[in-house]
Scaffold this motif. Structure first.
Motif, PDB file in Angstrom:
ATOM      1  N   THR A  68       0.845  -1.199   0.000  1.00  0.00           N
ATOM      2  CA  THR A  68       0.000   0.000   0.000  1.00  0.00           C
ATOM      3  C   THR A  68       0.874   1.240   0.000  1.00  0.00           C
ATOM      4  O   THR A  68       1.814   1.338   0.784  1.00  0.00           O
ATOM      5  CB  THR A  68      -0.907   0.014   1.257  1.00  0.00           C
ATOM      6  N   LEU A  69       0.542   2.156  -0.877  1.00  0.00           N
ATOM      7  CA  LEU A  69       1.254   3.436  -0.917  1.00  0.00           C
ATOM      8  C   LEU A  69       0.671   4.330   0.173  1.00  0.00           C
ATOM      9  O   LEU A  69      -0.505   4.674   0.147  1.00  0.00           O
ATOM     10  CB  LEU A  69       1.097   4.078  -2.299  1.00  0.00           C
ATOM     11  N   LEU A  70       1.510   4.691   1.143  1.00  0.00           N
ATOM     12  CA  LEU A  70       1.030   5.451   2.302  1.00  0.00           C
ATOM     13  C   LEU A  70       1.209   6.950   2.134  1.00  0.00           C
ATOM     14  O   LEU A  70       0.390   7.736   2.613  1.00  0.00           O
ATOM     15  CB  LEU A  70       1.779   5.013   3.569  1.00  0.00           C
ATOM     16  N   ALA A  71       2.308   7.345   1.505  1.00  0.00           N
ATOM     17  CA  ALA A  71       2.602   8.772   1.407  1.00  0.00           C
ATOM     18  C   ALA A  71       3.440   9.086   0.186  1.00  0.00           C
ATOM     19  O   ALA A  71       4.189   8.239  -0.307  1.00  0.00           O
ATOM     20  CB  ALA A  71       3.338   9.231   2.673  1.00  0.00           C
ATOM     21  N   LEU A  72       3.285  10.317  -0.295  1.00  0.00           N
ATOM     22  CA  LEU A  72       4.028  10.811  -1.456  1.00  0.00           C
ATOM     23  C   LEU A  72       4.533  12.202  -1.134  1.00  0.00           C
ATOM     24  O   LEU A  72       3.805  13.000  -0.533  1.00  0.00           O
ATOM     25  CB  LEU A  72       3.109  10.915  -2.673  1.00  0.00           C
ATOM     26  N   SER A  73       5.750  12.515  -1.553  1.00  0.00           N
ATOM     27  CA  SER A  73       6.226  13.888  -1.397  1.00  0.00           C
ATOM     28  C   SER A  73       7.296  14.174  -2.427  1.00  0.00           C
ATOM     29  O   SER A  73       7.899  13.259  -3.000  1.00  0.00           O
ATOM     30  CB  SER A  73       6.770  14.109   0.023  1.00  0.00           C
ATOM     31  N   SER A  74       7.504  15.450  -2.685  1.00  0.00           N
ATOM     32  CA  SER A  74       8.533  15.882  -3.625  1.00  0.00           C
ATOM     33  C   SER A  74       9.038  17.249  -3.187  1.00  0.00           C
ATOM     34  O   SER A  74       8.229  18.108  -2.810  1.00  0.00           O
ATOM     35  CB  SER A  74       7.955  15.980  -5.037  1.00  0.00           C
ATOM     36  N   PRO A  75      10.360  17.462  -3.232  1.00  0.00           N
ATOM     37  CA  PRO A  75      10.865  18.790  -2.888  1.00  0.00           C
ATOM     38  C   PRO A  75      10.395  19.863  -3.865  1.00  0.00           C
ATOM     39  O   PRO A  75      10.452  21.046  -3.545  1.00  0.00           O
ATOM     40  CB  PRO A  75      12.399  18.621  -2.921  1.00  0.00           C
ATOM     41  N   SER A  76       9.884  19.454  -5.033  1.00  0.00           N
ATOM     42  CA  SER A  76       9.461  20.422  -6.048  1.00  0.00           C
ATOM     43  C   SER A  76       7.996  20.830  -5.935  1.00  0.00           C
ATOM     44  O   SER A  76       7.547  21.718  -6.647  1.00  0.00           O
ATOM     45  CB  SER A  76       9.696  19.845  -7.451  1.00  0.00           C
ATOM     46  N   ALA A  77       7.230  20.155  -5.060  1.00  0.00           N
ATOM     47  CA  ALA A  77       5.785  20.411  -5.026  1.00  0.00           C
ATOM     48  C   ALA A  77       5.255  20.493  -3.602  1.00  0.00           C
ATOM     49  O   ALA A  77       5.711  19.767  -2.711  1.00  0.00           O
ATOM     50  CB  ALA A  77       5.044  19.313  -5.786  1.00  0.00           C
ATOM     51  N   GLY A  78       4.279  21.378  -3.396  1.00  0.00           N
ATOM     52  CA  GLY A  78       3.673  21.536  -2.076  1.00  0.00           C
ATOM     53  C   GLY A  78       2.707  20.417  -1.744  1.00  0.00           C
ATOM     54  O   GLY A  78       2.471  20.102  -0.590  1.00  0.00           O
ATOM     55  N   LEU A  79       2.132  19.818  -2.780  1.00  0.00           N
ATOM     56  CA  LEU A  79       1.134  18.771  -2.575  1.00  0.00           C
ATOM     57  C   LEU A  79       1.317  17.699  -3.642  1.00  0.00           C
ATOM     58  O   LEU A  79       1.439  18.008  -4.830  1.00  0.00           O
ATOM     59  CB  LEU A  79      -0.267  19.395  -2.669  1.00  0.00           C
ATOM     60  N   VAL A  80       1.364  16.442  -3.196  1.00  0.00           N
ATOM     61  CA  VAL A  80       1.545  15.324  -4.125  1.00  0.00           C
ATOM     62  C   VAL A  80       0.488  14.260  -3.814  1.00  0.00           C
ATOM     63  O   VAL A  80       0.333  13.857  -2.666  1.00  0.00           O
ATOM     64  CB  VAL A  80       2.955  14.705  -3.998  1.00  0.00           C
ATOM     65  N   GLU A  81      -0.241  13.841  -4.826  1.00  0.00           N
ATOM     66  CA  GLU A  81      -1.300  12.842  -4.627  1.00  0.00           C
ATOM     67  C   GLU A  81      -1.253  11.782  -5.723  1.00  0.00           C
ATOM     68  O   GLU A  81      -0.828  12.055  -6.843  1.00  0.00           O
ATOM     69  CB  GLU A  81      -2.683  13.514  -4.697  1.00  0.00           C
ATOM     70  N   LEU A  82      -1.741  10.594  -5.383  1.00  0.00           N
ATOM     71  CA  LEU A  82      -1.935   9.554  -6.387  1.00  0.00           C
ATOM     72  C   LEU A  82      -3.312   9.772  -7.005  1.00  0.00           C
ATOM     73  O   LEU A  82      -4.312   9.792  -6.296  1.00  0.00           O
ATOM     74  CB  LEU A  82      -1.852   8.163  -5.758  1.00  0.00           C
ATOM     75  N   HIS A  83      -3.350   9.999  -8.313  1.00  0.00           N
ATOM     76  CA  HIS A  83      -4.616  10.293  -8.992  1.00  0.00           C
ATOM     77  C   HIS A  83      -5.008   9.175  -9.942  1.00  0.00           C
ATOM     78  O   HIS A  83      -4.155   8.532 -10.530  1.00  0.00           O
ATOM     79  CB  HIS A  83      -4.478  11.579  -9.824  1.00  0.00           C
ATOM     80  N   GLU A  84      -6.317   9.038 -10.101  1.00  0.00           N
ATOM     81  CA  GLU A  84      -6.834   8.155 -11.132  1.00  0.00           C
ATOM     82  C   GLU A  84      -7.660   9.004 -12.089  1.00  0.00           C
ATOM     83  O   GLU A  84      -8.192  10.054 -11.705  1.00  0.00           O
ATOM     84  CB  GLU A  84      -7.686   7.045 -10.517  1.00  0.00           C
ATOM     85  N   THR A  85      -7.722   8.559 -13.325  1.00  0.00           N
ATOM     86  CA  THR A  85      -8.506   9.265 -14.330  1.00  0.00           C
ATOM     87  C   THR A  85      -9.829   8.537 -14.483  1.00  0.00           C
ATOM     88  O   THR A  85      -9.868   7.311 -14.445  1.00  0.00           O
ATOM     89  CB  THR A  85      -7.733   9.279 -15.659  1.00  0.00           C
ATOM     90  N   PHE A  86     -10.921   9.283 -14.605  1.00  0.00           N
ATOM     91  CA  PHE A  86     -12.224   8.630 -14.779  1.00  0.00           C
ATOM     92  C   PHE A  86     -13.041   9.352 -15.835  1.00  0.00           C
ATOM     93  O   PHE A  86     -12.783  10.510 -16.164  1.00  0.00           O
ATOM     94  CB  PHE A  86     -12.983   8.555 -13.447  1.00  0.00           C
ATOM     95  N   ASP A  87     -14.009   8.621 -16.365  1.00  0.00           N
ATOM     96  CA  ASP A  87     -14.867   9.151 -17.414  1.00  0.00           C
ATOM     97  C   ASP A  87     -16.018   9.929 -16.780  1.00  0.00           C
ATOM     98  O   ASP A  87     -16.828   9.363 -16.050  1.00  0.00           O
ATOM     99  CB  ASP A  87     -15.410   7.967 -18.239  1.00  0.00           C
ATOM    100  N   ARG A  88     -16.074  11.228 -17.032  1.00  0.00           N
ATOM    101  CA  ARG A  88     -17.148  12.046 -16.463  1.00  0.00           C
ATOM    102  C   ARG A  88     -18.394  12.015 -17.343  1.00  0.00           C
ATOM    103  O   ARG A  88     -19.404  12.633 -17.017  1.00  0.00           O
ATOM    104  CB  ARG A  88     -16.682  13.496 -16.314  1.00  0.00           C
ATOM    105  N   GLY A  89     -18.302  11.307 -18.461  1.00  0.00           N
ATOM    106  CA  GLY A  89     -19.425  11.247 -19.390  1.00  0.00           C
ATOM    107  C   GLY A  89     -19.325  12.352 -20.417  1.00  0.00           C
ATOM    108  O   GLY A  89     -18.592  13.329 -20.222  1.00  0.00           O
ATOM    109  N   GLU A  90     -20.034  12.213 -21.519  1.00  0.00           N
ATOM    110  CA  GLU A  90     -20.034  13.186 -22.612  1.00  0.00           C
ATOM    111  C   GLU A  90     -18.621  13.503 -23.106  1.00  0.00           C
ATOM    112  O   GLU A  90     -18.294  14.643 -23.433  1.00  0.00           O
ATOM    113  CB  GLU A  90     -20.755  14.471 -22.189  1.00  0.00           C
ATOM    114  N   GLY A  91     -17.784  12.487 -23.103  1.00  0.00           N
ATOM    115  CA  GLY A  91     -16.429  12.645 -23.637  1.00  0.00           C
ATOM    116  C   GLY A  91     -15.489  13.431 -22.747  1.00  0.00           C
ATOM    117  O   GLY A  91     -14.390  13.765 -23.158  1.00  0.00           O
ATOM    118  N   MET A  92     -15.915  13.736 -21.526  1.00  0.00           N
ATOM    119  CA  MET A  92     -15.061  14.501 -20.619  1.00  0.00           C
ATOM    120  C   MET A  92     -14.351  13.552 -19.657  1.00  0.00           C
ATOM    121  O   MET A  92     -14.953  12.627 -19.125  1.00  0.00           O
ATOM    122  CB  MET A  92     -15.911  15.488 -19.803  1.00  0.00           C
TER     123      MET A  92
END
Ligand SMILES: [Cu+2]
Length: 155
Positions: A68-92
């Motif tokens: 399990t990925l518990l935490a993410l960080s980078s000296p280049s960014a204030g906030l780092v998250e694991l994102h997933e992409t999803f279909d919002r419908g209507e091609g978005m």
């Protein structure tokens, strides 16, 4: 009524074709590590100060257990998250924080444009092509792993 049948067939053919293409594009062979997690081919998109970027990579879990990925960080960014992409419908397409940061044992999870990715937000420096960005990942099993991702435009 009969008019709809060819349309339905076409829809099925198109869906099948696009799925097959994705699989072909993902046909890459990896050698899993004997144990723990190894990250390969990490790269980052360019980004502006205060803007966002994304990091893509292949996560190889050689252990027998899900990690399990518990935490993410980078000296280049204030906030780092694991994102997933999803279909919002209507091609978005939309993206949101992944609620399932799980990496199954003896498998590869690939982060790619249009799919799972590490999102860098609140960039404190510009990320230009040719630069590198550091990312720290903390897994429950494998512990802390640091990767250096070269910045490059989408290929
Ligand atoms: Cu994102």
């Amino acid at each position: 009524m009969n008019k709809f049948i060819p349309l339905l067939f076409l829809a099925i053919i198109l869906t099948t074709a696009s799925c097959a293409q994705e699989e072909t594009a993902g046909e890459q062979e990896f050698v899993l590590p004997d144990d723990g997690i190894e990250i390969v081919d990490a790269w980052a998109r360019p980004g502006r100060v205060n803007g966002v970027s994304a990091i893509y990579m292949h996560v190889l879990n050689g252990s027998a257990d899900t990690d399990t990925l518990l935490a993410l960080s980078s000296p280049s960014a204030g906030l780092v998250e694991l994102h997933e992409t999803f279909d919002r419908g209507e091609g978005m397409m939309g993206m949101r924080e992944s609620e399932e940061p799980y990496f199954p044992g003896k498998s590869v999870v690939s982060m790619r444009p249009g799919g799972l990715h590490v999102m860098l937000m609140q960039l404190n420096e510009a990320l230009n092509e040719g630069q590198e960005v550091e990312l720290n990942l903390v897994f429950s099993g494998a512990g802390e792993i640091s990767v250096t991702a070269p910045v490059r435009s989408r290929d």
